[in-house]
Scaffold this active site. Structure first.
Site, PDB file in Angstrom:
ATOM      1  CB  CYS A   1      14.673  30.737 -15.279  1.00 27.11           C
ATOM      2  SG  CYS A   1      15.922  30.354 -15.999  1.00 27.11           S
TER       3      CYS A   1
ATOM      4  CB  ALA B   1      22.624  33.638 -11.449  1.00 31.95           C
TER       5      ALA B   1
ATOM      6  CB  THR C   1      19.025  31.858 -17.665  1.00 29.70           C
ATOM      7  OG1 THR C   1      19.070  32.714 -16.583  1.00 29.70           O
ATOM      8  CG2 THR C   1      20.805  31.507 -17.887  1.00 29.70           C
TER       9      THR C   1
ATOM     10  CE1 TYR D   1      26.605  44.636 -13.529  1.00 30.46           C
ATOM     11  CE2 TYR D   1      26.354  46.940 -12.874  1.00 30.46           C
ATOM     12  CZ  TYR D   1      26.690  45.595 -12.497  1.00 30.46           C
ATOM     13  OH  TYR D   1      26.313  45.302 -11.008  1.00 30.46           O
TER      14      TYR D   1
ATOM     15  CG  MET E   1      14.229  35.088  -6.394  1.00 31.22           C
ATOM     16  SD  MET E   1      12.922  36.209  -5.919  1.00 31.22           S
ATOM     17  CE  MET E   1      13.891  37.056  -4.989  1.00 31.22           C
TER      18      MET E   1
ATOM     19  CB  SER F   1      -0.849  -0.058   1.436  1.00 28.79           C
ATOM     20  OG  SER F   1      -1.276   1.482   1.698  1.00 28.79           O
TER      21      SER F   1
ATOM     22  N   GLY G   1       9.830  25.969  -7.035  1.00 22.66           N
ATOM     23  CA  GLY G   1       9.483  27.303  -6.952  1.00 22.66           C
ATOM     24  C   GLY G   1       8.262  27.396  -7.355  1.00 22.66           C
TER      25      GLY G   1
HETATM   26  P1  5GP Z   1      10.687  26.212 -10.759  1.00 19.48           P
HETATM   27  O1  5GP Z   1      10.447  25.256  -9.401  1.00 19.48           O
HETATM   28  O2  5GP Z   1       9.705  27.469 -10.609  1.00 19.48           O
HETATM   29  O3  5GP Z   1      10.492  25.818 -12.003  1.00 19.48           O
HETATM   30  O4  5GP Z   1      12.158  26.739 -10.471  1.00 19.48           O
HETATM   31  C1  5GP Z   1      12.630  27.479  -9.370  1.00 19.48           C
HETATM   32  C2  5GP Z   1      14.124  27.885  -9.618  1.00 19.48           C
HETATM   33  O5  5GP Z   1      14.228  28.723 -10.567  1.00 19.48           O
HETATM   34  C3  5GP Z   1      14.837  28.493  -8.301  1.00 19.48           C
HETATM   35  O6  5GP Z   1      15.253  27.630  -7.369  1.00 19.48           O
HETATM   36  C4  5GP Z   1      15.891  29.154  -8.913  1.00 19.48           C
HETATM   37  O7  5GP Z   1      16.960  28.541  -8.979  1.00 19.48           O
HETATM   38  C5  5GP Z   1      15.549  29.467 -10.178  1.00 19.48           C
HETATM   39  N1  5GP Z   1      15.043  30.856 -10.406  1.00 19.48           N
HETATM   40  C6  5GP Z   1      14.359  31.768  -9.706  1.00 19.48           C
HETATM   41  N2  5GP Z   1      14.258  33.051 -10.000  1.00 19.48           N
HETATM   42  C7  5GP Z   1      14.896  32.855 -11.119  1.00 19.48           C
HETATM   43  C8  5GP Z   1      15.263  33.914 -12.254  1.00 19.48           C
HETATM   44  O8  5GP Z   1      14.712  35.200 -12.193  1.00 19.48           O
HETATM   45  N3  5GP Z   1      16.101  33.598 -13.315  1.00 19.48           N
HETATM   46  C9  5GP Z   1      16.800  32.424 -13.345  1.00 19.48           C
HETATM   47  N4  5GP Z   1      17.361  32.116 -14.282  1.00 19.48           N
HETATM   48  N5  5GP Z   1      16.491  31.638 -12.291  1.00 19.48           N
HETATM   49  C10 5GP Z   1      15.491  31.855 -11.512  1.00 19.48           C
END
Ligand code: 5GP
Length: 373
Positions: A187, A132, A189, A313, A297, A25, A243
């Site tokens: 994100c 980051a 990036t 920048y 963030m 279970s 997140g």
């Molecule tokens: P989620 O669970 O929402 O898919 O991802 C959460 C993760 O996204 C966070 O723990 C962090 O590593 C990353 N993250 C949070 N804010 C940002 C952001 O503004 N830019 C980027 N590149 N990654 C972020």
């Protein structure tokens, strides 16, 4: 230039294969894990799911609900010293054992930690050092410095996505490496910089590197459903960090806004109109929905809120979305933990710890039916 031709995988490229199981279970599945950390030699005993250090997620209210379930929170960096001190000075040992204070790699943040550590009589057991880009030499030196100053502190450090840098951070003093560049729900990036690594492969490769040194990793970002969390554990993640999946709840403290959505209605019920012929009586319905703002963030919103705007920048590497308001996080926690128990019974794992041993991934071109989405 170098081209790596090996296929790298995301959660959406695989499924877990069901296996014959003696587990009777879901109730009997044990989701708690005990871990001893390589450098601090301290221990964690709990459910290894973490709230991310983000606005609306890594809050003190979220931490309270999570630690009452044995789960972990990396607190958001902007929380004030005073609030942190009150949190860690609570009567029970739970805050110290299930929450990490989070800092960036700067002298000012280091001083903030030193102050909280001192004023809480060293009740802070975990420190998350979050940047980051965890690839700089400066970052490794910073970890080394913190390890030398705080030998018993469990240090979480990241983010990285490759085996070499995972080992570098561990050898410089990290206990737990945070893995993920670019998979996050808010994100940008990968779009802004072209840099990233498919998250399941990053977890598999970094876990292998960390485990070889007796250390641990966190799969951070990219989970869109409980099934993705299970896949991350299957790939070898010791902790999974969430997140977006934990955002949108009361405990996040975000502003609730009302938005309007157009849907269609047939015979009083709401349907996806693609499924019906053009002769059906379809009415347009405008629905109001409660939403919560959620942002990365490194987004412009976060930069405006915490740093007085984006420096000239820099470009934003996160975005803002409005997500459906989800109420109390307890319901989401139950959904996640119930689903993980189910994964375990499907693949024959009696404990969460056994998931990687029992996991066989199948590569697939689609993972589920999206007709009503
Ligand atoms: P989620 O669970 O929402 O898919 O991802 C959460 C993760 O996204 C966070 O723990 C962090 O590593 C990353 N993250 C949070 N804010 C940002 C952001 O503004 N830019 C980027 N590149 N990654 C972020």
């Amino acid at each position: 230039m170098l081209l790596e031709n090996d296929l790298k995988l995301d959660f959406g490229n695989v499924l877990l294969r069901p296996k014959r199981s003696t587990a009777e279970s879901r109730k009997d599945v044990n989701l708690w894990r005990k871990m001893k950390f390589r450098n601090s030699e301290s221990e964690f005993y709990g459910v290894p799911i973490m709230a991310a250090n983000m606005d609306g997620v890594g809050t003190l209210e979220m931490a309270k609900v999570l630690y009452s379930n044995g789960m972990f929170t990396c607190l958001n960096k902007p929380i004030s010293e005073e609030d942190l001190i009150n949190h860690f000075n609570e009567d029970s040992k739970l805050p110290g054992n299930y929450t990490a204070m989070t800092i960036g790699a700067t002298k000012r943040e280091e001083d903030k930690f030193a102050n909280v550590y001192e004023k809480t009589d060293e009740r802070v057991k975990f420190l998350c050092i979050d940047v980051a880009n965890g690839y700089t030499e400066y970052f490794s030196h910073f970890i080394y410095g913190m390890r030398s100053t705080y030998p018993n502190l469990t240090i979480i450090a990241g983010n990285v996505v490759t085996a070499d840098m995972t080992q570098e951070l561990i050898l410089n003093g990290a206990d737990v490496v945070k893995v993920g560049i670019g998979p996050g729900s808010v994100c940008t990036t990968r779009i802004q910089t072209g840099v990233g690594y498919p998250q399941l492969s990053a977890i598999i490769e970094c876990a292998d590197a960390a485990h070889g040194l007796g250390a641990h990793i966190i799969g951070d970002g990219g989970c869109t459903s409980p099934g993705d969390i299970a896949k991350g554990f299957g790939g070898g993640a010791d902790f999974m960090m969430l997140g977006g999946m934990l955002a949108g709840h009361d405990q996040g403290g975000g502003e609730i806004v009302t938005t309007q959505h157009v849907t269609s209605e047939i015979d009083g019920g709401k349907y996806n109109t693609r499924l019906f012929g053009s002769n059906d009586q379809v009415t347009r319905v405008v629905e109001e929905r409660k939403c919560v703002k959620f942002y990365g963030m490194s987004s412009e919103t976060a930069n405006d809120k915490h740093f007085g705007g984006l420096r000239d920048y820099r470009a934003a590497e996160g975005k803002e979305v409005k997500m459906p308001y989800k109420g109390d996080v307890s319901n989401t926690i139950q959904d996640i933990l119930g689903s993980l128990r189910s994964t375990c019974t499907y693949i024959g794992a009696k404990r969460l710890k056994d998931i990687p041993k029992c996991a066989t991934f199948i590569r697939c071109s689609d993972t589920h039916n999206r007709v009503y989405e």
